[in-house]
Design a protein around this motif. Structure first.
Motif, PDB file in Angstrom:
ATOM      1  N   ILE A   1      41.985 -29.380  84.885  1.00 44.30           N
ATOM      2  CA  ILE A   1      40.827 -29.735  85.720  1.00 44.30           C
ATOM      3  C   ILE A   1      39.714 -28.702  85.523  1.00 44.30           C
ATOM      4  O   ILE A   1      38.627 -29.024  85.058  1.00 44.30           O
ATOM      5  CB  ILE A   1      41.218 -29.831  87.204  1.00 44.30           C
ATOM      6  CG1 ILE A   1      42.267 -30.921  87.397  1.00 44.30           C
ATOM      7  CG2 ILE A   1      39.974 -30.130  88.049  1.00 44.30           C
ATOM      8  CD1 ILE A   1      42.776 -31.040  88.813  1.00 44.30           C
ATOM      9  N   ARG A   2      39.984 -27.447  85.857  1.00 42.09           N
ATOM     10  CA  ARG A   2      38.925 -26.411  85.839  1.00 42.09           C
ATOM     11  C   ARG A   2      38.402 -26.134  84.438  1.00 42.09           C
ATOM     12  O   ARG A   2      37.188 -26.005  84.242  1.00 42.09           O
ATOM     13  CB  ARG A   2      39.473 -25.096  86.423  1.00 42.09           C
ATOM     14  CG  ARG A   2      39.918 -25.224  87.850  1.00 42.09           C
ATOM     15  CD  ARG A   2      38.872 -24.668  88.840  1.00 42.09           C
ATOM     16  NE  ARG A   2      39.047 -25.255  90.161  1.00 42.09           N
ATOM     17  CZ  ARG A   2      40.004 -24.878  91.012  1.00 42.09           C
ATOM     18  NH1 ARG A   2      40.835 -23.920  90.689  1.00 42.09           N
ATOM     19  NH2 ARG A   2      40.119 -25.468  92.189  1.00 42.09           N
ATOM     20  N   ASP A   3      39.307 -26.011  83.446  1.00 38.97           N
ATOM     21  CA  ASP A   3      38.844 -25.684  82.086  1.00 38.97           C
ATOM     22  C   ASP A   3      37.913 -26.768  81.553  1.00 38.97           C
ATOM     23  O   ASP A   3      37.058 -26.511  80.714  1.00 38.97           O
ATOM     24  CB  ASP A   3      40.038 -25.559  81.117  1.00 38.97           C
ATOM     25  CG  ASP A   3      40.862 -24.320  81.397  1.00 38.97           C
ATOM     26  OD1 ASP A   3      40.511 -23.570  82.333  1.00 38.97           O
ATOM     27  OD2 ASP A   3      41.871 -24.101  80.699  1.00 38.97           O
ATOM     28  N   ILE A   4      38.118 -27.984  82.022  1.00 30.90           N
ATOM     29  CA  ILE A   4      37.307 -29.114  81.578  1.00 30.90           C
ATOM     30  C   ILE A   4      35.926 -29.038  82.218  1.00 30.90           C
ATOM     31  O   ILE A   4      34.910 -29.261  81.575  1.00 30.90           O
ATOM     32  CB  ILE A   4      38.007 -30.438  81.988  1.00 30.90           C
ATOM     33  CG1 ILE A   4      39.429 -30.510  81.443  1.00 30.90           C
ATOM     34  CG2 ILE A   4      37.191 -31.646  81.580  1.00 30.90           C
ATOM     35  CD1 ILE A   4      39.584 -30.283  79.993  1.00 30.90           C
ATOM     36  N   GLU A   5      35.927 -28.686  83.521  1.00 32.31           N
ATOM     37  CA  GLU A   5      34.660 -28.684  84.252  1.00 32.31           C
ATOM     38  C   GLU A   5      33.762 -27.517  83.863  1.00 32.31           C
ATOM     39  O   GLU A   5      32.543 -27.594  83.984  1.00 32.31           O
ATOM     40  CB  GLU A   5      34.940 -28.660  85.764  1.00 32.31           C
ATOM     41  CG  GLU A   5      35.456 -30.005  86.238  1.00 32.31           C
ATOM     42  CD  GLU A   5      36.039 -29.980  87.634  1.00 32.31           C
ATOM     43  OE1 GLU A   5      36.465 -31.044  88.098  1.00 32.31           O
ATOM     44  OE2 GLU A   5      36.088 -28.905  88.259  1.00 32.31           O
ATOM     45  N   THR A   6      34.359 -26.435  83.372  1.00 29.78           N
ATOM     46  CA  THR A   6      33.545 -25.266  83.043  1.00 29.78           C
ATOM     47  C   THR A   6      33.152 -25.233  81.565  1.00 29.78           C
ATOM     48  O   THR A   6      32.340 -24.414  81.157  1.00 29.78           O
ATOM     49  CB  THR A   6      34.291 -23.964  83.402  1.00 29.78           C
ATOM     50  OG1 THR A   6      35.566 -23.993  82.771  1.00 29.78           O
ATOM     51  CG2 THR A   6      34.472 -23.831  84.893  1.00 29.78           C
ATOM     52  N   ALA A   7      33.726 -26.124  80.756  1.00 32.56           N
ATOM     53  CA  ALA A   7      33.371 -26.169  79.330  1.00 32.56           C
ATOM     54  C   ALA A   7      31.986 -26.795  79.158  1.00 32.56           C
ATOM     55  O   ALA A   7      31.482 -27.463  80.061  1.00 32.56           O
ATOM     56  CB  ALA A   7      34.411 -26.966  78.553  1.00 32.56           C
ATOM     57  N   THR A   8      31.392 -26.598  77.975  1.00 28.34           N
ATOM     58  CA  THR A   8      30.061 -27.156  77.710  1.00 28.34           C
ATOM     59  C   THR A   8      30.085 -28.672  77.833  1.00 28.34           C
ATOM     60  O   THR A   8      29.234 -29.281  78.462  1.00 28.34           O
ATOM     61  CB  THR A   8      29.585 -26.776  76.295  1.00 28.34           C
ATOM     62  OG1 THR A   8      29.774 -25.377  76.138  1.00 28.34           O
ATOM     63  CG2 THR A   8      28.134 -27.134  76.099  1.00 28.34           C
ATOM     64  N   THR A   9      31.047 -29.319  77.186  1.00 31.06           N
ATOM     65  CA  THR A   9      31.355 -30.707  77.522  1.00 31.06           C
ATOM     66  C   THR A   9      32.846 -30.710  77.836  1.00 31.06           C
ATOM     67  O   THR A   9      33.576 -29.834  77.371  1.00 31.06           O
ATOM     68  CB  THR A   9      31.089 -31.710  76.379  1.00 31.06           C
ATOM     69  OG1 THR A   9      32.228 -31.717  75.505  1.00 31.06           O
ATOM     70  CG2 THR A   9      29.832 -31.387  75.620  1.00 31.06           C
ATOM     71  N   PRO A  10      33.309 -31.703  78.609  1.00 36.71           N
ATOM     72  CA  PRO A  10      34.721 -31.735  78.980  1.00 36.71           C
ATOM     73  C   PRO A  10      35.620 -31.705  77.748  1.00 36.71           C
ATOM     74  O   PRO A  10      36.740 -31.213  77.813  1.00 36.71           O
ATOM     75  CB  PRO A  10      34.876 -33.060  79.708  1.00 36.71           C
ATOM     76  CG  PRO A  10      33.513 -33.466  80.084  1.00 36.71           C
ATOM     77  CD  PRO A  10      32.559 -32.840  79.132  1.00 36.71           C
ATOM     78  N   TYR A  11      35.112 -32.224  76.639  1.00 39.12           N
ATOM     79  CA  TYR A  11      35.937 -32.322  75.440  1.00 39.12           C
ATOM     80  C   TYR A  11      36.283 -30.954  74.877  1.00 39.12           C
ATOM     81  O   TYR A  11      37.376 -30.742  74.353  1.00 39.12           O
ATOM     82  CB  TYR A  11      35.250 -33.207  74.403  1.00 39.12           C
ATOM     83  CG  TYR A  11      35.058 -34.589  74.960  1.00 39.12           C
ATOM     84  CD1 TYR A  11      36.148 -35.447  75.087  1.00 39.12           C
ATOM     85  CD2 TYR A  11      33.828 -35.016  75.439  1.00 39.12           C
ATOM     86  CE1 TYR A  11      36.009 -36.691  75.652  1.00 39.12           C
ATOM     87  CE2 TYR A  11      33.677 -36.261  76.013  1.00 39.12           C
ATOM     88  CZ  TYR A  11      34.765 -37.097  76.122  1.00 39.12           C
ATOM     89  OH  TYR A  11      34.638 -38.330  76.702  1.00 39.12           O
ATOM     90  N   ASP A  12      35.332 -29.992  75.004  1.00 38.70           N
ATOM     91  CA  ASP A  12      35.599 -28.654  74.477  1.00 38.70           C
ATOM     92  C   ASP A  12      36.813 -28.011  75.145  1.00 38.70           C
ATOM     93  O   ASP A  12      37.491 -27.195  74.542  1.00 38.70           O
ATOM     94  CB  ASP A  12      34.359 -27.766  74.640  1.00 38.70           C
ATOM     95  CG  ASP A  12      33.181 -28.314  73.849  1.00 38.70           C
ATOM     96  OD1 ASP A  12      33.423 -28.892  72.777  1.00 38.70           O
ATOM     97  OD2 ASP A  12      32.036 -28.183  74.312  1.00 38.70           O
ATOM     98  N   GLY A  13      37.061 -28.382  76.406  1.00 33.96           N
ATOM     99  CA  GLY A  13      38.231 -27.854  77.106  1.00 33.96           C
ATOM    100  C   GLY A  13      39.519 -28.198  76.376  1.00 33.96           C
ATOM    101  O   GLY A  13      40.492 -27.443  76.402  1.00 33.96           O
ATOM    102  N   TYR A  14      39.542 -29.348  75.706  1.00 36.18           N
ATOM    103  CA  TYR A  14      40.706 -29.752  74.910  1.00 36.18           C
ATOM    104  C   TYR A  14      40.576 -29.307  73.460  1.00 36.18           C
ATOM    105  O   TYR A  14      41.527 -28.843  72.838  1.00 36.18           O
ATOM    106  CB  TYR A  14      40.873 -31.280  74.939  1.00 36.18           C
ATOM    107  CG  TYR A  14      41.569 -31.774  76.187  1.00 36.18           C
ATOM    108  CD1 TYR A  14      42.961 -31.768  76.283  1.00 36.18           C
ATOM    109  CD2 TYR A  14      40.839 -32.230  77.272  1.00 36.18           C
ATOM    110  CE1 TYR A  14      43.598 -32.211  77.435  1.00 36.18           C
ATOM    111  CE2 TYR A  14      41.465 -32.669  78.425  1.00 36.18           C
ATOM    112  CZ  TYR A  14      42.844 -32.659  78.494  1.00 36.18           C
ATOM    113  OH  TYR A  14      43.466 -33.082  79.623  1.00 36.18           O
ATOM    114  N   LEU A  15      39.357 -29.452  72.916  1.00 32.83           N
ATOM    115  CA  LEU A  15      39.198 -29.242  71.468  1.00 32.83           C
ATOM    116  C   LEU A  15      39.477 -27.806  71.042  1.00 32.83           C
ATOM    117  O   LEU A  15      39.761 -27.554  69.867  1.00 32.83           O
ATOM    118  CB  LEU A  15      37.788 -29.673  71.025  1.00 32.83           C
ATOM    119  CG  LEU A  15      37.534 -31.185  71.132  1.00 32.83           C
ATOM    120  CD1 LEU A  15      36.082 -31.514  70.791  1.00 32.83           C
ATOM    121  CD2 LEU A  15      38.476 -31.970  70.215  1.00 32.83           C
TER     122      LEU A  15
END
Lengths: 67, 413
Positions: free
Chosen positions: B33-47
């Motif tokens: 949840i948090r890593d996605i919301e703080t990334a530049t786009t939610p995708y970067d949290g996964y990529l």
């Protein structure tokens, strides 16, 4: 060209979107092939495209043996 | 340190919280949840994990994250090993079983067969005119203003109205309440009390609706139809229909919203592609397939039924697994130049709707909704772009999405 759909089909309907002359979705929601599954060579590009876009790899197509 | 932690290489190499069966080098602190919301786009949290082996995250009790398309595909196509009994990381709090998504074969199969005939492409296509009328009315409300908060004024309303009016036959006037329930459960599940309260409110609501429709069926209504159908030679029970409706409600109210808002977020920044959608509307259907890949946002959960060494992850029975559709969609071994949006890509074999026996039932309806929305929107806001004066807000969790997307455009003359 002989076309068939295996039981891996889950009804994504990408084949219907790309090659409606060849494929349809049956009443149960799964992909099916029109007629006897035999198609002229001028459909092979369309069939190939449907095959490449099937998420389940459920489409089979092979060149018919000339009789 | 507890005895359960890894003893590999003595107690030195094992990070705190790393379970004994997880190799320390595959241990990460990934907050879905948090890593996605703080990334530049939610995708970067996964990529940021692209190219890694499957890894274990210690968040929310721990789970494996699958990191490429082959892993995700193998997981989805093996329901015997990977159970669907739990499809979230605990937050939806549903005390019962959503049918058929939380069932495994053979139970799953019979319910799936019951539902499939309600969702063929022809049924979705038959709604196209109604869907277009809804889209036009929604767009007309703000088309003259030259700006729109795209989520609040379109993406978060249009698919909901379609679903409430034409699938569930629930009162559209109560949409705000329905959306609150949905968001409490799916979008911001960090407050379990909100999720729980909304879950029980929805359950009460569905219980009443199902009882009402059992007594007074509505014509051409899925819930009424399901109540009159049979399974293995006996009538389907009201409880079963409630458990199917609960799933339909959750699945139908937020997913197209994510697909629309994420697609427009990227298209607003790629004017060449946007212009093509405006000037070549015939490309829209295949452009949507490509965008569905690129914006893949569903991150569901599976549970390992047995010990298995899966693509280099030593899984134990009971381990939870997150097959990331984001990492599958951006896997260079699956798609050439996966970070490029290419409407002309020949093979768009994406996992956006999943694969295997749990493939999204609503995919055909979703496609028609997206097609209609793309056609109508690109006629009205032909030069849309991000509004630099206002924030864009994203959310993580099981369904990634956008909470706020302010766009500017020149109003039609």
């Amino acid at each position: 060209m002989r076309v068939s759909i295996s039981d891996k089909c889950q009804g994504h309907a990408r084949c219907l979107a790309l090659a409606p002359e060849v494929f349809y979705i049956d009443d149960g929601g799964y992909g099916a092939v029109h007629g006897d599954g035999e198609f002229p060579d001028d459909k092979s590009e369309l069939i190939q495209k449907a095959l490449m876009n099937c998420p389940e790899n459920a489409i089979r197509a092979r060149r018919s043996v000339a009789s | 340190m507890t005895v359960e932690q890894s003893s590999a290489g003595g107690s030195l190499g094992a990070p705190p919280g790393c379970p004994a069966h997880v190799p320390p080098e595959q241990f990460r602190h990934f907050d879905y949840i948090r890593d996605i919301e703080t990334a530049t786009t939610p995708y970067d949290g996964y990529l940021q994990y692209r190219g890694e082996k499957p890894f274990w995250s210690d968040v929310d009790g721990g789970f494996w994250v699958l990191t490429d398309a082959a892993q995700v595909r193998d997981c989805f196509l093996d329901p015997e090993t990977f159970s669907n009994r739990n499809i979230g990381l605990g937050y939806t709090a549903f005390p019962r079983t959503m049918i058929p998504d939380q069932l495994d074969p053979p139970e799953h199969t019979k319910y799936r067969k019951l539902l499939l005939p309600y969702f063929p492409p022809t049924a979705a296509r038959a709604l196209e005119d109604d869907i277009r009328a809804i889209a036009r009315a929604e767009i007309a409300a703000w088309a003259g203003r030259g700006k729109v908060e795209f989520v609040g004024q379109f993406a978060g309303r249009f698919p909901q109205i379609v679903f409430l009016q034409h699938l569930l036959h629930f009162p559209v006037e109560e949409m705000e309440t329905f959306l609150q329930w949905e968001h409490d459960m799916v979008r911001h599940p960090r407050d379990p009390e909100d999720a729980k309260r909304s879950m029980f409110a929805l359950l009460d609501y569905l219980t009443n609706v199902v009882a009402e429709r059992a007594a007074h069926p509505i014509e051409n209504d899925m819930i009424s139809g399901l109540l009159q159908s049979e399974i293995e030679g006996r009538p389907v029970t009201q409880d079963e229909v409630i458990d199917m409706s609960f799933l339909l409600f959750l699945a139908g109210l937020d997913t197209v919203t994510s697909a629309l808002s994420m697609s427009f977020y990227f298209m607003a920044q790629q004017p060449k592609l946007r212009d093509r959608l405006v000037n070549e509307p015939e490309v829209i259907a295949e452009a949507i397939e490509e965008l569905l890949r690129y914006v893949s946002f569903v991150n569901t959960i599976r549970t390992a039924n047995r010990d298995i060494d899966f693509h280099g992850a030593p899984m134990r029975a009971g381990d939870r697994v997150l097959p990331s559709s984001v990492l599958a969609a951006r896997d260079p071994n699956e798609h050439d130049q996966p970070d490029q949006i290419d409407f002309d890509r020949r093979a768009k074999r994406s996992l956006a709707f999943g694969v295997g026996i749990h493939r999204c039932l609503g995919s055909h309806l979703a496609r028609v909704e997206l097609e209609v929305a793309f056609h109508e929107l690109h006629q009205v806001m032909r030069d849309y772009r991000l509004d630099p004066s206002r924030d864009i807000l994203f959310h993580g969790a099981g369904i990634l999405g956008c909470d706020q997307l302010p766009l500017l455009f020149t109003p039609p003359g």
